[in-house]
Design an enzyme around this catalytic site. Structure first.
Site, short mmCIF file in Angstrom:
data_model
loop_
_atom_site.label_atom_id
_atom_site.label_comp_id
_atom_site.label_asym_id
_atom_site.label_seq_id
_atom_site.Cartn_x
_atom_site.Cartn_y
_atom_site.Cartn_z
CG ASN A 122 -1.66 1.22 1.49
OD1 ASN A 122 -1.77 2.06 0.59
ND2 ASN A 122 -2.20 1.37 2.69
CE LYS A 172 -0.08 3.25 4.80
NZ LYS A 172 0.02 3.39 6.25
CG HIS A 205 -5.63 1.87 5.25
ND1 HIS A 205 -5.25 2.84 6.14
CD2 HIS A 205 -4.58 1.01 5.14
CE1 HIS A 205 -4.02 2.56 6.57
NE2 HIS A 205 -3.60 1.45 5.97
CD GLU A 212 -2.93 5.51 6.73
OE1 GLU A 212 -2.93 5.53 5.49
OE2 GLU A 212 -1.99 5.03 7.40
CD GLU A 235 -3.38 -2.61 7.26
OE1 GLU A 235 -2.25 -2.77 6.81
OE2 GLU A 235 -4.11 -1.64 6.97
N GLY A 284 2.68 2.21 10.72
CA GLY A 284 3.61 3.32 10.56
C GLY A 284 4.35 3.70 11.84
CB SER A 287 5.47 -1.91 11.98
OG SER A 287 5.11 -0.56 12.26
P1 PGA Z 1 3.01 0.26 7.63
O1 PGA Z 1 1.54 0.47 7.06
O2 PGA Z 1 3.55 -1.03 7.03
O3 PGA Z 1 3.79 1.47 7.20
O4 PGA Z 1 2.90 0.14 9.11
C1 PGA Z 1 0.67 -0.61 6.83
C2 PGA Z 1 -0.63 -0.12 6.27
O5 PGA Z 1 -1.10 0.96 6.66
O6 PGA Z 1 -1.24 -0.78 5.41
#
Ligand code: PGA
Length: 252
Positions: free
Chosen positions: A10, A12, A96, A98, A168, A174, A214
């Site tokens: 992803n 983003k 997601h 976000e 997630e 992140g 992560s």
């Molecule tokens: P990350 O994000 O691997 O940077 O923690 C995962 C995601 O939001 O899908």
């Protein structure tokens, strides 16, 4: 039941055309020999066409990061599953954290999106996950239960042919704080149990549950070693071809 691992990147809100094409082209070479894993990258809309060209003929599929619940019309700023398919996407990420957190997407809207994306022929990675407050407050199971029961409400058996669930935990996204393999396994097993209750044992057994938050080359293998972890949704570490390819390979 053996489930084929599904590992998606992803991207983003990252990568203009130059770095996007460069990353995709490098990745294509690095994962060329991988056959046992389904690989997807989800760039921003504006580079889908260019990235699609860069990965043409490879074992990497293209996905969008979001889509709307209508095919076309007066919905300024939105994009439809048909448009994603038109530019070469076979997958889309729905729900997601976000999107839920910053754009106010509700369980009901996400349910509509998932159903419409499936009806439009796209495969869906449907994201769920609890925040740190919810986990610390003992609400994790209730949150996951709500997200699954409302988010996947009304999906048919055929819809599940093209649907994966991405667990997630928001506190791991992140942050560099990855869930332990045991924490991931516990949540994945719980989610699989929810799917069994709401749908059927056969669907629960077949549905792939990805872990996200992560994921890095050095924690991929241990996480994948857990019986209910069927792949990953990778953010930060998917932005570079070498680290994403290492995750794919370490997970084998
Ligand atoms: P990350 O994000 O691997 O940077 O923690 C995962 C995601 O939001 O899908």
């Amino acid at each position: 039941m053996s489930r084929k691992p599904l590992i998606a990147g992803n991207w983003k809100l990252n990568h203009l055309t130059g770095p996007a094409v460069e990353t995709a082209a490098a990745l294509k070479g690095m994962v060329a020999g991988v056959t046992g894993t389904e690989i997807v990258i989800c760039p921003v809309f504006t580079v889908l066409d260019a990235v699609g060209t860069a990965i043409a003929g490879s074992n990497i599929a293209l996905g969008g990061q979001n889509c709307y619940t209508k095919e076309s019309g007066a919905f300024t700023g939105e994009i439809s599953p048909q448009m994603l398919a038109d530019v070469g996407c076979t997958w889309v990420i729905i729900g997601h954290s976000e999107r839920r957190q910053y754009f106010g997407e509700t369980d009901a809207l996400l349910n509509e999106k998932a159903k419409f994306a499936r009806a439009s022929g796209l495969k869906v990675m449907f994201c769920i996950g609890e925040t740190l407050e919810e986990r610390n407050g003992g609400q994790m199971n209730a949150v996951l239960e709500r997200q699954v029961s409302k988010g996947l409400e009304g999906l048919s058996d055929a819809d599940f042919d093209g649907l994966a669930i991405a667990y997630e935990p928001v506190w791991a996204i992140g942050t560099g704080v990855v869930a332990s393999p045991e924490q991931a396994q516990e949540a994945h097993a719980f989610v699989r149990g929810l799917v069994k209750k709401q749908f059927s044992a056969a669907i629960a057994d077949a549905v792939r549950i990805q872990y996200g938050g992560s994921v890095k080359p050095d924690n991929a293998k241990e996480l994948m070693g857990k019986p209910d972890v069927d792949g990953f949704l990778v953010g930060g570490a998917a932005l570079k071809a070498d680290s994403f390819a290492a995750i794919v390979k370490n997970a084998l």
